[in-house]
Motif scaffolding. Sequence first.
Motif, short mmCIF file in Angstrom:
data_model
loop_
_atom_site.label_atom_id
_atom_site.label_comp_id
_atom_site.label_asym_id
_atom_site.label_seq_id
_atom_site.Cartn_x
_atom_site.Cartn_y
_atom_site.Cartn_z
N ASN A 118 0.69 -1.42 0.00
CA ASN A 118 -0.04 0.09 -0.10
C ASN A 118 0.95 1.26 0.09
OD1 ASN A 118 -2.23 1.66 0.28
ND2 ASN A 118 -2.46 1.54 2.44
N PHE A 119 1.82 1.42 0.82
CA PHE A 119 2.75 2.57 1.00
C PHE A 119 3.67 2.70 -0.35
CE2 PHE A 119 6.67 4.68 2.14
CZ PHE A 119 6.20 5.79 2.98
N GLY A 120 4.25 1.56 -1.00
CA GLY A 120 4.96 1.72 -2.15
C GLY A 120 4.09 2.22 -3.41
N LEU A 121 3.12 1.68 -3.22
CA LEU A 121 2.27 1.61 -4.81
C LEU A 121 1.78 3.31 -4.55
CD1 LEU A 121 0.14 -1.33 -5.46
CD2 LEU A 121 2.13 -0.49 -6.58
N THR A 122 1.43 3.61 -3.47
CA THR A 122 0.58 4.93 -3.04
C THR A 122 1.67 6.12 -3.31
OG1 THR A 122 -1.11 4.07 -1.72
CG2 THR A 122 -0.39 6.57 -1.43
N ASN A 123 3.00 5.83 -2.71
CA ASN A 123 3.77 6.95 -2.45
C ASN A 123 4.91 6.92 -3.68
OD1 ASN A 123 3.26 8.59 0.22
ND2 ASN A 123 2.96 6.15 0.87
N TRP A 124 5.08 5.87 -4.45
CA TRP A 124 6.07 5.87 -5.44
C TRP A 124 5.50 5.37 -6.77
CZ3 TRP A 124 7.97 1.13 -8.20
CH2 TRP A 124 9.24 1.59 -8.89
N TYR A 125 4.88 4.22 -6.99
CA TYR A 125 4.62 3.72 -8.29
C TYR A 125 3.25 4.57 -8.97
CZ TYR A 125 2.93 0.77 -12.38
OH TYR A 125 2.48 0.27 -13.32
N PHE A 126 2.51 4.75 -8.14
CA PHE A 126 1.22 5.65 -8.91
C PHE A 126 1.58 7.15 -8.48
CE2 PHE A 126 -1.34 1.82 -7.77
CZ PHE A 126 -1.78 1.66 -9.15
N LYS A 127 2.67 7.60 -8.36
CA LYS A 127 3.00 9.00 -8.48
C LYS A 127 4.06 9.21 -9.64
CE LYS A 127 1.13 10.82 -4.74
NZ LYS A 127 1.89 11.03 -3.36
N GLN A 128 4.39 8.22 -10.23
CA GLN A 128 5.21 8.47 -11.39
C GLN A 128 4.50 9.07 -12.90
OE1 GLN A 128 8.41 5.32 -12.28
NE2 GLN A 128 7.27 3.88 -10.59
N GLU A 129 5.09 9.81 -13.26
CA GLU A 129 4.38 10.77 -14.36
C GLU A 129 3.99 9.61 -15.49
OE1 GLU A 129 6.57 14.09 -15.83
OE2 GLU A 129 6.62 14.92 -13.71
N SER A 130 4.98 8.81 -15.72
CA SER A 130 4.72 7.74 -16.98
C SER A 130 3.41 6.85 -16.59
CB SER A 130 5.88 6.70 -17.20
OG SER A 130 6.10 5.99 -15.86
N VAL A 131 3.41 6.67 -15.29
CA VAL A 131 2.12 5.93 -14.75
C VAL A 131 0.85 6.74 -15.12
CG1 VAL A 131 1.08 4.34 -13.08
CG2 VAL A 131 3.66 4.32 -13.35
N ILE A 132 1.09 7.88 -14.32
CA ILE A 132 -0.20 8.59 -14.49
C ILE A 132 -0.67 9.01 -15.88
CG2 ILE A 132 -1.00 11.00 -14.00
CD1 ILE A 132 0.98 10.82 -11.45
#
Length: 451
Positions: A245-259
């Motif tokens: 939860n912490f990793g996806l919320t604060n890292w993965y889903f914050k990446q511009e490419s993912v957004i």
Amino acid sequence: MLGVISIILTLVALMYFAYKGVTVLVLAPLLAMAASLVAGEIPALYALSNIFMPAAAGYIQSYFPVFLAGAIFGKLMGVSGAANSIAEFISDKFGEKRAIAAIVVATALLTYGGVSLFVVVFAMYPIGATLLRRADIPKKLLPAAIALGAFTFTMTALPGSPQYLNTMPTIYFGTDTFAGPVLGLIAASIMFFGGVYYLNNRSDKFKSEGEGYGDHPEENLHELGGKIPSFGLAIAPILIVFIINFGLTNWYFKQESVIAKYESVGGGINGTWPVVLGLGVAVVFILITMGKYITNKNKVIFDGAVGGLLPIFNTASEVGYGGVIKSLAAFTTVKMAIVAMAIPSVFKVAISTTLLAGIVGSSSGGTAIALEVLSEEFLSMGIHPEALHRIMLVAAGGLDSLPHCGAVITLLAVTQMDHKRSYKHIAMVTMGIPLISVIVISVFYLLTGIV
């Protein structure tokens, strides 16, 4: 005028009949139609089919994965003995003199780890009762101790909590489950330390008057023990949920490419995804590593999945009712009265949310209605979305525990206590102290702007 009367009458009826034990699945659609009938603005059947149902279905569409994953995870944690293992470990470390704190911490750890509130009640009862019996602390304090750990700071205040209530504002405010970390930690500290102090104070007073655990011959308790996973293995699923939860919320889903990838298909990041994925991975982990402690895995998963249906349909029904109320012209009058109150905006958010939670006897139900009918007004007030998220949830955990609250009724039934003996202690730790905490964090935000 008739519209305002219809809103007041149906809200009172919802609270009264819920207290009498009538399911909200029946109450909500009937009272929604009654409100439209009394108001005389919308045909009752039209309100049911074209307003109530789309609102309820929309809620299920948004939150069903959270309820499903959470219910299965909680069921597996209970059946495998992992919940018992965690509670035993903490209890042994705390000792008899700190029995109340041990119950609160063990319950909080399970709840913060993603175990359903109702599952926690069933898992903690035999452990909590045994601890209080050993320490000779009056059993009437047990429901409040469990409620403090499950129904307060872990549900509404602690950043990152995977409880579905903490995911609800993410859809409306564009936040995530870690929103308002400073406000959340302040509120959580007030609730935890204030609640434990109150319960220990009551325990000392009762014991000084010669009152101990009491004689409860029908409870059929057994001593702790049995074949359960080690603490290290039992705690691993909770750590998995938190880390993912912490990793996806604060890292993965914050990446511009993912957004950008999600925006390219016309969507955006959904704040519930990290929690769902974390719970899903934890479920697989439990099945692989603790399979020998679980008999008939298919049935356990089925029971867990079915166990998640009633809570989501209850809340969805309340959302449907809120949708119908929102459609009435009179609601605009009520809404404008709330918005026009001569008080700071954060207090308008807190007051309206906690009143709705109290009326429907549910923090999730009150939050769902408030988000459905007032979220746009809240956002237009200029309050930071993360502050909105956290203050709203802490407020929802204020008046939600009135006597007709379903969670309170279940808690008393499981612990074999009643309102007369235990409710005032439940009310203090789940309403009195949380209301103080929401005032404190609201003032703190107004003075500092820190979220």
